[in-house]
Design a protein around this motif. Structure first.
Motif, PDB file in Angstrom:
ATOM      1  N   ALA A   1     -40.913  18.128  21.522  1.00  0.00           N
ATOM      2  CA  ALA A   1     -41.761  18.541  20.402  1.00  0.00           C
ATOM      3  C   ALA A   1     -43.241  18.438  20.770  1.00  0.00           C
ATOM      4  CB  ALA A   1     -41.450  17.686  19.177  1.00  0.00           C
ATOM      5  N   ALA A   2     -43.617  17.379  21.486  1.00  0.00           N
ATOM      6  CA  ALA A   2     -45.022  17.197  21.866  1.00  0.00           C
ATOM      7  C   ALA A   2     -45.470  18.260  22.866  1.00  0.00           C
ATOM      8  CB  ALA A   2     -45.225  15.805  22.447  1.00  0.00           C
ATOM      9  N   LEU A   3     -44.577  18.678  23.729  1.00  0.00           N
ATOM     10  CA  LEU A   3     -44.910  19.744  24.668  1.00  0.00           C
ATOM     11  C   LEU A   3     -45.004  21.095  23.970  1.00  0.00           C
ATOM     12  CD1 LEU A   3     -42.615  18.641  27.620  1.00  0.00           C
ATOM     13  CD2 LEU A   3     -45.118  18.631  27.629  1.00  0.00           C
ATOM     14  N   GLU A   4     -44.083  21.352  23.059  1.00  0.00           N
ATOM     15  CA  GLU A   4     -44.086  22.625  22.340  1.00  0.00           C
ATOM     16  C   GLU A   4     -45.325  22.777  21.471  1.00  0.00           C
ATOM     17  OE1 GLU A   4     -42.072  25.163  22.825  1.00  0.00           O
ATOM     18  OE2 GLU A   4     -41.081  23.949  24.367  1.00  0.00           O
TER      19      GLU A   4
ATOM     20  N   GLY B   1     -47.901  18.321  30.004  1.00  0.00           N
ATOM     21  CA  GLY B   1     -46.769  18.359  30.903  1.00  0.00           C
ATOM     22  C   GLY B   1     -46.155  16.994  31.078  1.00  0.00           C
ATOM     23  N   SER B   2     -45.056  16.969  31.823  1.00  0.00           N
ATOM     24  CA  SER B   2     -44.353  15.715  32.050  1.00  0.00           C
ATOM     25  C   SER B   2     -43.560  15.794  33.344  1.00  0.00           C
ATOM     26  CB  SER B   2     -43.408  15.411  30.883  1.00  0.00           C
ATOM     27  OG  SER B   2     -42.737  14.183  31.066  1.00  0.00           O
ATOM     28  N   SER B   3     -43.580  14.704  34.098  1.00  0.00           N
ATOM     29  CA  SER B   3     -42.726  14.545  35.274  1.00  0.00           C
ATOM     30  C   SER B   3     -41.709  13.461  34.957  1.00  0.00           C
ATOM     31  CB  SER B   3     -43.541  14.143  36.502  1.00  0.00           C
ATOM     32  OG  SER B   3     -44.408  15.173  36.905  1.00  0.00           O
ATOM     33  N   LEU B   4     -40.432  13.766  35.164  1.00  0.00           N
ATOM     34  CA  LEU B   4     -39.360  12.845  34.803  1.00  0.00           C
ATOM     35  C   LEU B   4     -38.439  12.625  36.002  1.00  0.00           C
ATOM     36  CD1 LEU B   4     -38.403  14.407  31.341  1.00  0.00           C
ATOM     37  CD2 LEU B   4     -39.952  12.485  31.766  1.00  0.00           C
TER      38      LEU B   4
END
Length: 308
Positions: free
Chosen positions: A234-237, A243-246
């Motif tokens: 939701a935070a990315l949308e 962005g995020s690296s997982l």
């Protein structure tokens, strides 16, 4: 004394060779070929089947192949014997390298450059100097401290948060709930390296994301249980996060069709940020085994109440 090895993701023969160099004469068995279970006094494991350790009547020591031990602690049948977690120079160096890689990837806009290459466009992109980028690290243990020092060597401003106050040269340190609230609004790139405990489970959630500056990046290399996946999406949308690296996930392997695989703002790696290499980590296993045999205090023994 006999050591039992159990891991579906590590090479048992590599470990057998490295252990034999350091502990000649120690019998090394590989699950499920246990033989007489009463012979087993020590177990070197990563995510063993639930109940397996409880089936060893003379088990006196459990050695984790990973720095995180929550998969073991979640087993209600886990024997009440000393538990040692992996803290090796190899793991520490690997993690610091992974963290630096992800910070540089997002700061230096490598995703944008990849798109420009695909379009055959020569277009330099502006970026801030490292000293104007603030990286916040959740967790200032062995891995967090090493990562902070690596980032400082690259001239990033580094903030660090921990449950209790800690001091690291060149790092602005915060502690407790008030400290977290003070650190988050300053953080451009947030790195999670916390142990997974009841207090930290679900910490990476909508409230935390809302406290970060708009366009922040979140990197999770700790445990999948820290992240509320729906809140990240939701935070990315919404554009709240850039962005995020997982590297870690609530369920591993990440299932086919999971939205993380195809999300344009998420980069997935399969739990490889820090790998336990036998040649680099067998010394720690040998040190723990020798301490156990001699009745000395064990290195890196886990406090089960704290979870690490």
């Amino acid at each position: 004394m006999t050591l039992l090895f159990c891991s579906a993701s590590d090479n048992a023969e590599d470990w057998r060779l490295e252990i034999a160099k350091r502990l000649p004469g120690l019998e090394f068995r590989v699950w499920p070929d246990v033989g007489d279970s009463a012979d087993i006094t020590m177990a070197l494991v990563w995510k063993p089947p639930a109940g397996m350790l409880a089936s060893l009547p003379n088990l006196g020591l459990i050695l984790s192949l990973g720095a995180g031990v929550e998969p073991l602690l979640e087993d209600p049948t886990l024997p009440d014997v000393p538990l040692v977690r992996m803290v090796s120079d190899g793991l520490t160096v690997d993690m610091a390298g992974y963290v630096a890689l992800q910070v540089l990837r997002w700061h230096r806009q490598m995703e944008e450059y990849a798109a420009l290459q695909a379009a055959e466009r020569w277009q330099p992109l502006g970026h801030k100097p490292a000293r104007d980028v603030t990286v916040g690290i959740l967790g200032l243990g062995e891995l967090g401290t090493a990562s902070a020092r690596t980032l400082r060597s690259l001239d990033y401003r580094v903030l660090g948060w921990s449950r209790t106050p800690k001091s690291v040269d060149g790092v602005e340190s915060f502690a407790g709930a008030d400290g977290l609230a003070a650190m988050l609004p300053q953080t451009d790139i947030l790195i999670c390296l916390l142990p997974l405990t009841p207090d930290t489970r679900g910490l990476l959630n909508a409230d935390l994301f809302a406290a970060l500056p708009p366009g922040a990046v979140v990197v999770n290399a700790a445990r999948g249980g820290h992240l509320v996946e729906a809140d990240l999406l939701a935070a990315l949308e919404s554009g709240r996060l850039r962005g995020s690296s997982l590297d870690v996930f609530a369920e591993e392997p990440l299932r086919p069709g999971h939205p993380f695989w195809s999300h344009p703002a998420i980069r997935v790696t399969p739990h490889v940020a820090a790998i336990t290499h036998p040649s680099r980590s067998a010394d720690q296993v040998a040190a723990a085994v020798n301490a156990f045999r001699a009745g000395r205090p064990l290195p890196n023994q886990v406090d089960r109440q704290q979870g690490y």
